[in-house]
Structures are given as C-alpha cells and as structure tokens.
Design an enzyme around this catalytic site. Sequence first.
Site, PDB file in Angstrom:
ATOM      1  N   CYS A  69       1.224  -1.161  -0.217  1.00 28.41           N
ATOM      2  CA  CYS A  69      -0.223   0.141  -0.052  1.00 28.41           C
ATOM      3  C   CYS A  69       0.884   1.297  -0.329  1.00 28.41           C
ATOM      4  O   CYS A  69       0.556   2.482  -0.769  1.00 28.41           O
ATOM      5  CB  CYS A  69      -1.018  -0.193   1.508  1.00 28.41           C
ATOM      6  SG  CYS A  69      -0.135   0.080   3.014  1.00 28.41           S
ATOM      7  N   HIS A 109      -1.339   0.506   6.884  1.00 30.50           N
ATOM      8  CA  HIS A 109      -2.649   1.124   5.471  1.00 30.50           C
ATOM      9  C   HIS A 109      -1.862   2.282   5.118  1.00 30.50           C
ATOM     10  O   HIS A 109      -1.942   3.274   5.992  1.00 30.50           O
ATOM     11  CB  HIS A 109      -3.701   0.757   6.141  1.00 30.50           C
ATOM     12  CG  HIS A 109      -4.425   1.114   4.765  1.00 30.50           C
ATOM     13  ND1 HIS A 109      -4.035   0.118   3.447  1.00 30.50           N
ATOM     14  CD2 HIS A 109      -5.208   1.209   4.069  1.00 30.50           C
ATOM     15  CE1 HIS A 109      -4.785   0.159   1.936  1.00 30.50           C
ATOM     16  NE2 HIS A 109      -5.349   1.382   2.513  1.00 30.50           N
ATOM     17  N   ASP A 124      -7.807   4.863  -3.544  1.00 31.77           N
ATOM     18  CA  ASP A 124      -6.792   3.857  -2.565  1.00 31.77           C
ATOM     19  C   ASP A 124      -6.817   2.236  -3.851  1.00 31.77           C
ATOM     20  O   ASP A 124      -7.532   1.889  -4.544  1.00 31.77           O
ATOM     21  CB  ASP A 124      -7.923   3.273  -1.505  1.00 31.77           C
ATOM     22  CG  ASP A 124      -6.920   2.083  -1.047  1.00 31.77           C
ATOM     23  OD1 ASP A 124      -5.690   1.906  -1.012  1.00 31.77           O
ATOM     24  OD2 ASP A 124      -6.543   1.735   0.487  1.00 31.77           O
TER      25      ASP A 124
END
Length: 257
Positions: A69, A109, A124
């Site tokens: 991520c 995250h 995202d």
Amino acid sequence: MSHVNELLRKRIGLSMSEEITLQTLPTVLEKIAKEIPFENVCIIKEKTTEITDAYVKHKILNKGEGGLCYELNYLLYLFLTENDFHTKLVRGVVFDQVNQKWGSTGRTHVANVITVNGEKYIVDTGFGANLPLKPVPLTGDIVTSSNGEFRIEKKETEFGDYIFYMKLNHKHDDWKIGYSFHSEKDAWVTDLNEVQKIIIEHPESPFNKKPLLTKITDRGSIVLTEGSFTEWINGEVRKEEIDSEEFFRLRKCYFGF
C-alpha cells in the site's frame, strides 16, 4: 519533477491525452488494479530500500514490479499531484477479519484523500483484492464497482475519524470493516518509511513471512502464494496447490516478473 504521469500511463495503457478528472479516475484505478500487482516480493527477498519518489518510480514503472500500500498509493499520490489534484496521503489501521479486532501492526495502511470541489474522497489502489476501483466519498454514500460496494462512515476510533467499509462481490454477505483512518493527519515520506519498517520487522506483520501476490482481473481476482494459486472467476473460486517451480512460472506468467 518525477514525471510519473507519462510512465504510469505507459505501464497501464492509458492515453497521454486522457484528462484525469473525478469522472475518469475509475478508469485509471481499474487499469492500475489490473496491471500493477499488490505484492511483497522485495520484503521476502530482504531487498527493500528507502522509500523515495525515485525508488517507487524505478521499482514499479521501470522494473515493472508491484508493491504494498505505501508504495502503490505513493505512486498514485505522485501521479494525482502531477495531474493537478489536491491530494494527501493518510495512514490507517486495517481491521483483522479473522480475529475481529484492529490490526496489531498499528497504522500501517496508507491511502490517498483527494479534495474536489470541497468534497473529500478516499482513492486507494493498495488494499489487495479489496479495492473499490473508484473514489469513495467521505459522505457515507455507497459506491458500487465491479468489485463490490464501498462506503466511508464518520466514526471516531482510537485510530482515526473515519471507517472504510466494504461488501465484496461473491465474498461478503454483509458490510465488513476495511480500515480506520485519520482524514486530517497528513502522511509524509518519513511516515512511509516508518510503515515499511514496521511491515518488515513486526512479528505479526502479514507480509514478512511468505510471498503474496494479488491482482484484480476482468473476471475477478488472482492470488499467488508459495503453496497455492487461487483464481476468482465470475464468483467461482478455483484453488490449486503448487510447488516452488510452479510458483516462479505463475509469477512470470500472471505478474510479469
């Protein structure tokens, strides 16, 4: 200037003339999800390096790899910024579905929050196979894509002021918590390096033990680990046990490296 714009468009097959707006972002997000895998190969090989603009550009756009991520969403951050979006990185805590509690690795995250005409959205591209594939507004409105339904609720937790919820096609019968995040706390490159350090070193990190590669496909998603290859095809799941030779063959075939 990092010039991620040109290289990313080339990697995902997006025309240079395509204007990037809130309306065209779903196309960009879907192309990224299908072309650039979510993977931890560098961590498993112990070949990580400091996160910088040059590093993510080289790793993902020149070498044709993927990332986790903090790499994928940082690359997206650079791309959005070059395309004149008001963008910032935020940190969040993923909800552990198996143990039904907030993840023990903390705020690892990383996602993007964009502001368009005063409205904020999560963008995202680094949440494994749980990607919304569209900007998700912070208003609570439900967004539907080929991957499922997604919404964000304003809710104070010890880890933030909003919660991202998902209901994945063929996988979830009801809403699941994805992660909590701080909409007002910006994350910087130092944060990304801190996140990487936790993911490499934390005993409960899900990414420092075995290789994991996943990607969205036209018909669902694929997941490759050292012992199995799983394909979701229009809601049907196919899983096969594999050996290490097959792992490398499938990695090359499906993930390109």
